[in-house]
Design a protein around this motif. Sequence first.
Motif, PDB file in Angstrom:
ATOM      1  N   ALA A  14       3.113   2.348   5.724  1.00 45.16           N
ATOM      2  CA  ALA A  14       4.122   2.875   4.794  1.00 45.16           C
ATOM      3  C   ALA A  14       5.168   3.687   5.535  1.00 45.16           C
ATOM      4  O   ALA A  14       5.566   4.768   5.095  1.00 45.16           O
ATOM      5  CB  ALA A  14       3.462   3.701   3.692  1.00 45.16           C
ATOM      6  N   ALA A  55      10.020  -4.529   2.199  1.00 41.34           N
ATOM      7  CA  ALA A  55       8.644  -4.284   1.752  1.00 41.34           C
ATOM      8  C   ALA A  55       8.189  -2.877   2.127  1.00 41.34           C
ATOM      9  O   ALA A  55       7.602  -2.158   1.304  1.00 41.34           O
ATOM     10  CB  ALA A  55       7.710  -5.328   2.363  1.00 41.34           C
ATOM     11  N   SER A  94       9.988  -0.276   0.050  1.00 35.55           N
ATOM     12  CA  SER A  94       9.565  -0.368  -1.353  1.00 35.55           C
ATOM     13  C   SER A  94       8.218   0.312  -1.551  1.00 35.55           C
ATOM     14  O   SER A  94       8.021   1.064  -2.521  1.00 35.55           O
ATOM     15  CB  SER A  94       9.476  -1.835  -1.771  1.00 35.55           C
ATOM     16  OG  SER A  94      10.744  -2.454  -1.692  1.00 35.55           O
ATOM     17  N   TYR A  95       7.274   0.073  -0.629  1.00 38.07           N
ATOM     18  CA  TYR A  95       5.950   0.686  -0.769  1.00 38.07           C
ATOM     19  C   TYR A  95       5.998   2.178  -0.503  1.00 38.07           C
ATOM     20  O   TYR A  95       5.233   2.951  -1.095  1.00 38.07           O
ATOM     21  CB  TYR A  95       4.941  -0.018   0.138  1.00 38.07           C
ATOM     22  CG  TYR A  95       4.693  -1.449  -0.277  1.00 38.07           C
ATOM     23  CD1 TYR A  95       4.565  -1.779  -1.625  1.00 38.07           C
ATOM     24  CD2 TYR A  95       4.618  -2.482   0.650  1.00 38.07           C
ATOM     25  CE1 TYR A  95       4.370  -3.079  -2.034  1.00 38.07           C
ATOM     26  CE2 TYR A  95       4.423  -3.793   0.252  1.00 38.07           C
ATOM     27  CZ  TYR A  95       4.298  -4.086  -1.093  1.00 38.07           C
ATOM     28  OH  TYR A  95       4.113  -5.373  -1.495  1.00 38.07           O
ATOM     29  N   ILE A 125       1.144   3.451  -6.516  1.00 39.22           N
ATOM     30  CA  ILE A 125       0.093   2.633  -5.913  1.00 39.22           C
ATOM     31  C   ILE A 125      -1.155   3.445  -5.577  1.00 39.22           C
ATOM     32  O   ILE A 125      -2.285   3.006  -5.811  1.00 39.22           O
ATOM     33  CB  ILE A 125       0.623   1.942  -4.629  1.00 39.22           C
ATOM     34  CG1 ILE A 125       1.779   0.999  -4.978  1.00 39.22           C
ATOM     35  CG2 ILE A 125      -0.480   1.175  -3.921  1.00 39.22           C
ATOM     36  CD1 ILE A 125       2.490   0.440  -3.765  1.00 39.22           C
ATOM     37  N   ILE A 176       5.257  -9.625   1.458  1.00 38.08           N
ATOM     38  CA  ILE A 176       5.189  -8.611   0.409  1.00 38.08           C
ATOM     39  C   ILE A 176       3.736  -8.397  -0.033  1.00 38.08           C
ATOM     40  O   ILE A 176       3.271  -7.267  -0.190  1.00 38.08           O
ATOM     41  CB  ILE A 176       6.076  -9.016  -0.782  1.00 38.08           C
ATOM     42  CG1 ILE A 176       7.552  -8.941  -0.357  1.00 38.08           C
ATOM     43  CG2 ILE A 176       5.827  -8.120  -1.986  1.00 38.08           C
ATOM     44  CD1 ILE A 176       8.518  -9.529  -1.355  1.00 38.08           C
ATOM     45  N   LEU A 177       2.993  -9.496  -0.214  1.00 36.42           N
ATOM     46  CA  LEU A 177       1.597  -9.385  -0.630  1.00 36.42           C
ATOM     47  C   LEU A 177       0.734  -8.754   0.456  1.00 36.42           C
ATOM     48  O   LEU A 177      -0.110  -7.895   0.185  1.00 36.42           O
ATOM     49  CB  LEU A 177       1.057 -10.765  -1.005  1.00 36.42           C
ATOM     50  CG  LEU A 177       1.650 -11.402  -2.267  1.00 36.42           C
ATOM     51  CD1 LEU A 177       1.095 -12.800  -2.458  1.00 36.42           C
ATOM     52  CD2 LEU A 177       1.378 -10.546  -3.488  1.00 36.42           C
ATOM     53  N   LEU A 234       1.401  -5.020   0.681  1.00 37.60           N
ATOM     54  CA  LEU A 234       0.712  -4.282  -0.376  1.00 37.60           C
ATOM     55  C   LEU A 234      -0.778  -4.154  -0.067  1.00 37.60           C
ATOM     56  O   LEU A 234      -1.369  -3.075  -0.225  1.00 37.60           O
ATOM     57  CB  LEU A 234       0.906  -5.006  -1.715  1.00 37.60           C
ATOM     58  CG  LEU A 234       0.189  -4.395  -2.916  1.00 37.60           C
ATOM     59  CD1 LEU A 234       0.652  -2.958  -3.151  1.00 37.60           C
ATOM     60  CD2 LEU A 234       0.413  -5.243  -4.160  1.00 37.60           C
ATOM     61  N   PHE A 245      -1.274  -1.610   2.703  1.00 36.06           N
ATOM     62  CA  PHE A 245      -1.074  -0.255   2.233  1.00 36.06           C
ATOM     63  C   PHE A 245      -2.282   0.225   1.429  1.00 36.06           C
ATOM     64  O   PHE A 245      -2.721   1.376   1.559  1.00 36.06           O
ATOM     65  CB  PHE A 245       0.196  -0.184   1.393  1.00 36.06           C
ATOM     66  CG  PHE A 245       0.516   1.192   0.892  1.00 36.06           C
ATOM     67  CD1 PHE A 245       0.718   2.235   1.779  1.00 36.06           C
ATOM     68  CD2 PHE A 245       0.619   1.453  -0.463  1.00 36.06           C
ATOM     69  CE1 PHE A 245       1.012   3.511   1.329  1.00 36.06           C
ATOM     70  CE2 PHE A 245       0.909   2.717  -0.928  1.00 36.06           C
ATOM     71  CZ  PHE A 245       1.105   3.745  -0.033  1.00 36.06           C
ATOM     72  N   CYS A 246      -2.834  -0.660   0.600  1.00 38.85           N
ATOM     73  CA  CYS A 246      -4.017  -0.297  -0.190  1.00 38.85           C
ATOM     74  C   CYS A 246      -5.221  -0.032   0.713  1.00 38.85           C
ATOM     75  O   CYS A 246      -5.971   0.924   0.495  1.00 38.85           O
ATOM     76  CB  CYS A 246      -4.343  -1.412  -1.189  1.00 38.85           C
ATOM     77  SG  CYS A 246      -3.126  -1.600  -2.507  1.00 38.85           S
TER      78      CYS A 246
END
Length: 485
Positions: free
Chosen positions: A255, A278, A281-282, A289, A396-397, A400, A403-404
Amino acid sequence: MDTELNKKNNKFKYLRITAGICLIALVLSFVGCGKSDSSSSSAKSSSHSSTIIKGTEDWNGKYDISVKDFFANIWYNTGIYQMIHATTAEEAKQAAEQAELVESLKEAQIEAAEQDLLDHPVAGWKNLIMLAIGFLIVYLAVAKGFEPLLLIPIGFGTILVNIPGAGMGDAPHGMLSIIYNAGVGNEFFPMLIFMGIGAMTDFGPLIANPKMALLGGAAQLGVFATLFGVALLNFIPGIDYTIKDAAAIAIIGGADGPTSIYVSAKLAPNLMAVIAVAAYSYMALVPMIQPPIMKLLTTKKERQIKMKQLRVVSKAEKTLFPLMLLIVTALLLPPAAPLIGMLAFGNFVKQCGVVERLSKTMENELMNIVSILLSLGVGSQMTPEKIMRPEALGIILLGLLAFCIATAGGLIMAKIMNLFLKEKINPLIGSAGVSAVPMAARVANKVGMSEDPTNFLLMHAMGPNVSGVIGTAIAAGVFIATYGH
């Protein structure tokens, strides 16, 4: 009262399922990347016959990359080795040739993208979709308060570049094209951003409680786990990532927008646009999130843990810290020195106290100006030909997912540390191990106060938060040292 998901058995079941998925991804990645026989030559001619990530086969001329080779390559890129090793004329010639080759490949990628756009013009309805996305970004920033300092200029950049006939993103004279080429595409703005972050950052919480660095390190799990996800996505027709693409995509997990831009410029300039979009955005969506993940992986009792006040850190400690950080980086990982060096420079100017005018300029006027230009430059890359394609969706996926995983890594590390610590730490601060400064720390503090209004975690969360910045820069340096040739 705890929800069903927070019950111990269900939580462990969820973690076991997640671990199983990661293990399957790991096995599939190594099955695809560990073979190098003659029969594989025909497979390589097909773009999606296996999970092999292109580029690994060129490293030492084989697919099977040993741990010994990996660490040998890191050693050759350390400052210590380069100081004690006398470079021969032949080595200097090879390095120059390699640098020329890398630059020529970058130019070829850019030219290929431009030619593809000429051969396949963008349909007008795609611009309308991107315009709608731009207005949605601005709406989220203004109406919902999702990091307006980032999203408003990114949203307007998206709108302006997609207005048919306006030409604001057209090279070489479009305003947004000029901004992008002046500082985003050449890594200049990310360096200035790191200098401003250094001037705004107080490393005191990390110095006062050094073990918080473990949380920042654990959050980098998302960065490295993404490499396996890239191997899986190469199964999908139309997607064919290289190892350099994988490394650039993986940094999104930290991030950290400036670092993502810096790494993609070095390793995958053809993907820089969507990677930058991306990552930023995150960063902006951290408040959306992270809280569900934080609540899923912690109990109410854990979220209510109070931590004692940190010790007072002396001015001498704060002044010496950036210098020591820079020296260690220069000795062990010079490829990370540009990022960490600018961070250390900005922080030293702040802490030394003798050039207050420079410090205030870095953290206020300069930071604001560069942030506006950088965000507009990122928004200018939100065009249909760059965003509306399979590779972009995959990035993008994966970003995400990374980041998770990074958020979960910091939380789980905090819970593991509590098994051995006499004075428990609130696991919520582990989520701040990602590099979104100070957004992630603020979110950890907000979630903690929602459980107990008297539980202030902000300063405690700043420790893993700033260590996450350093950790992501180190991960970037490792990728560049390993694959940036």
